[in-house]
Design a protein around this motif. Sequence first.
Motif, PDB file in Angstrom:
ATOM      1  N   MET A 161       0.843  -1.176   0.000  1.00  0.00           N
ATOM      2  CA  MET A 161       0.000   0.000   0.000  1.00  0.00           C
ATOM      3  C   MET A 161       0.888   1.239   0.000  1.00  0.00           C
ATOM      4  N   LYS A 162       0.571   2.186  -0.866  1.00  0.00           N
ATOM      5  CA  LYS A 162       1.326   3.431  -0.955  1.00  0.00           C
ATOM      6  C   LYS A 162       0.921   4.359   0.177  1.00  0.00           C
ATOM      7  N   GLN A 163       1.944   4.969   0.787  1.00  0.00           N
ATOM      8  CA  GLN A 163       1.705   5.891   1.902  1.00  0.00           C
ATOM      9  C   GLN A 163       2.743   6.991   1.828  1.00  0.00           C
ATOM     10  N   GLY A 164       2.293   8.227   1.842  1.00  0.00           N
ATOM     11  CA  GLY A 164       3.221   9.349   1.831  1.00  0.00           C
ATOM     12  C   GLY A 164       3.771   9.627   3.215  1.00  0.00           C
ATOM     13  N   VAL A 165       4.878  10.336   3.249  1.00  0.00           N
ATOM     14  CA  VAL A 165       5.429  10.789   4.519  1.00  0.00           C
ATOM     15  C   VAL A 165       4.395  11.689   5.188  1.00  0.00           C
ATOM     16  N   HIS A 166       4.184  11.511   6.481  1.00  0.00           N
ATOM     17  CA  HIS A 166       3.215  12.357   7.172  1.00  0.00           C
ATOM     18  C   HIS A 166       3.526  12.455   8.668  1.00  0.00           C
ATOM     19  N   PHE A 167       3.023  13.512   9.257  1.00  0.00           N
ATOM     20  CA  PHE A 167       3.111  13.720  10.696  1.00  0.00           C
ATOM     21  C   PHE A 167       2.319  12.638  11.403  1.00  0.00           C
ATOM     22  N   ALA A 168       2.899  12.053  12.451  1.00  0.00           N
ATOM     23  CA  ALA A 168       2.205  11.008  13.211  1.00  0.00           C
ATOM     24  C   ALA A 168       1.763  11.502  14.580  1.00  0.00           C
ATOM     25  N   ASN A 169       2.690  12.082  15.349  1.00  0.00           N
ATOM     26  CA  ASN A 169       2.354  12.421  16.732  1.00  0.00           C
ATOM     27  C   ASN A 169       3.448  13.278  17.374  1.00  0.00           C
ATOM     28  N   VAL A 170       3.129  13.798  18.537  1.00  0.00           N
ATOM     29  CA  VAL A 170       4.121  14.407  19.424  1.00  0.00           C
ATOM     30  C   VAL A 170       3.896  13.805  20.798  1.00  0.00           C
ATOM     31  N   ASP A 171       4.954  13.244  21.359  1.00  0.00           N
ATOM     32  CA  ASP A 171       4.912  12.735  22.728  1.00  0.00           C
ATOM     33  C   ASP A 171       5.757  13.652  23.596  1.00  0.00           C
ATOM     34  N   LEU A 172       5.303  13.937  24.793  1.00  0.00           N
ATOM     35  CA  LEU A 172       6.101  14.652  25.775  1.00  0.00           C
ATOM     36  C   LEU A 172       6.684  13.605  26.711  1.00  0.00           C
ATOM     37  N   GLU A 173       8.015  13.498  26.718  1.00  0.00           N
ATOM     38  CA  GLU A 173       8.690  12.531  27.576  1.00  0.00           C
ATOM     39  C   GLU A 173       9.372  13.265  28.716  1.00  0.00           C
ATOM     40  N   LEU A 174       9.072  12.794  29.927  1.00  0.00           N
ATOM     41  CA  LEU A 174       9.606  13.410  31.143  1.00  0.00           C
ATOM     42  C   LEU A 174      10.359  12.368  31.953  1.00  0.00           C
ATOM     43  N   GLU A 175      11.471  12.777  32.532  1.00  0.00           N
ATOM     44  CA  GLU A 175      12.221  11.926  33.450  1.00  0.00           C
ATOM     45  C   GLU A 175      12.659  12.788  34.620  1.00  0.00           C
ATOM     46  N   CYS A 176      12.455  12.271  35.828  1.00  0.00           N
ATOM     47  CA  CYS A 176      12.737  13.058  37.026  1.00  0.00           C
ATOM     48  C   CYS A 176      13.146  12.147  38.179  1.00  0.00           C
ATOM     49  N   GLY A 177      13.998  12.674  39.035  1.00  0.00           N
ATOM     50  CA  GLY A 177      14.406  11.936  40.222  1.00  0.00           C
ATOM     51  C   GLY A 177      13.323  11.870  41.279  1.00  0.00           C
ATOM     52  N   SER A 178      12.299  12.711  41.159  1.00  0.00           N
ATOM     53  CA  SER A 178      11.176  12.656  42.097  1.00  0.00           C
ATOM     54  C   SER A 178       9.906  12.231  41.361  1.00  0.00           C
ATOM     55  N   ASP A 179       8.866  11.952  42.122  1.00  0.00           N
ATOM     56  CA  ASP A 179       7.606  11.439  41.589  1.00  0.00           C
ATOM     57  C   ASP A 179       6.976  12.447  40.629  1.00  0.00           C
ATOM     58  N   LEU A 180       6.640  11.998  39.426  1.00  0.00           N
ATOM     59  CA  LEU A 180       6.010  12.851  38.420  1.00  0.00           C
ATOM     60  C   LEU A 180       4.498  12.964  38.573  1.00  0.00           C
ATOM     61  N   GLN A 181       3.890  12.118  39.405  1.00  0.00           N
ATOM     62  CA  GLN A 181       2.430  12.074  39.467  1.00  0.00           C
ATOM     63  C   GLN A 181       1.788  13.425  39.806  1.00  0.00           C
ATOM     64  N   PRO A 182       2.330  14.208  40.744  1.00  0.00           N
ATOM     65  CA  PRO A 182       1.690  15.512  40.988  1.00  0.00           C
ATOM     66  C   PRO A 182       1.714  16.425  39.754  1.00  0.00           C
ATOM     67  N   LEU A 183       2.784  16.373  38.987  1.00  0.00           N
ATOM     68  CA  LEU A 183       2.856  17.154  37.749  1.00  0.00           C
ATOM     69  C   LEU A 183       1.861  16.617  36.726  1.00  0.00           C
ATOM     70  N   ILE A 184       1.849  15.312  36.536  1.00  0.00           N
ATOM     71  CA  ILE A 184       0.930  14.691  35.572  1.00  0.00           C
ATOM     72  C   ILE A 184      -0.513  15.032  35.931  1.00  0.00           C
ATOM     73  N   GLY A 185      -0.843  14.955  37.203  1.00  0.00           N
ATOM     74  CA  GLY A 185      -2.193  15.256  37.651  1.00  0.00           C
ATOM     75  C   GLY A 185      -2.600  16.698  37.411  1.00  0.00           C
ATOM     76  N   ASP A 186      -1.622  17.587  37.312  1.00  0.00           N
ATOM     77  CA  ASP A 186      -1.881  19.014  37.127  1.00  0.00           C
ATOM     78  C   ASP A 186      -2.026  19.408  35.658  1.00  0.00           C
ATOM     79  N   LEU A 187      -1.706  18.504  34.738  1.00  0.00           N
ATOM     80  CA  LEU A 187      -1.663  18.861  33.322  1.00  0.00           C
ATOM     81  C   LEU A 187      -3.035  19.037  32.678  1.00  0.00           C
ATOM     82  N   GLY A 188      -4.055  18.429  33.235  1.00  0.00           N
ATOM     83  CA  GLY A 188      -5.397  18.665  32.738  1.00  0.00           C
ATOM     84  C   GLY A 188      -5.947  17.577  31.835  1.00  0.00           C
TER      85      GLY A 188
END
Length: 135
Positions: free
Chosen positions: A1-28
Amino acid sequence: MKQGVHFANVDLELECGSDLQPLIGDLGPDISVQYHDRLENGNDFASLAIRSDKVQSGVYGDADKTISAFCDVIERISPEAKTIWDRCVKRELDVGFESGNTGKTFEGRLETLTLRRVVEIGATIEITIYPVPKD
């Protein structure tokens, strides 16, 4: 199947020495958690995306708009969540594209204002090119 180049997604990747859950919970409600776990090095890691219904509806149908949407969210976080954000050793917006197999070129643009916002929130941009799946 022919498929052109296209935008797929944007992921935000976070890494931290402390718990990310309070930040994740605040993102909406427009953010979905794709993955969240502790890494072997002891850091907390999360991969986040704009909710798929927003992307599929065309609200964030290209890299620039999706990155801007992430910036909107980060610019509104609480001071407590901002403290965690600032502690992150990785704050990366990973822009994904499907490589396509048609030989046609693809052009995508990140606007100057968007790039400035990425710098202001202290994030980096990574580009990922996904190969076309073999049939």
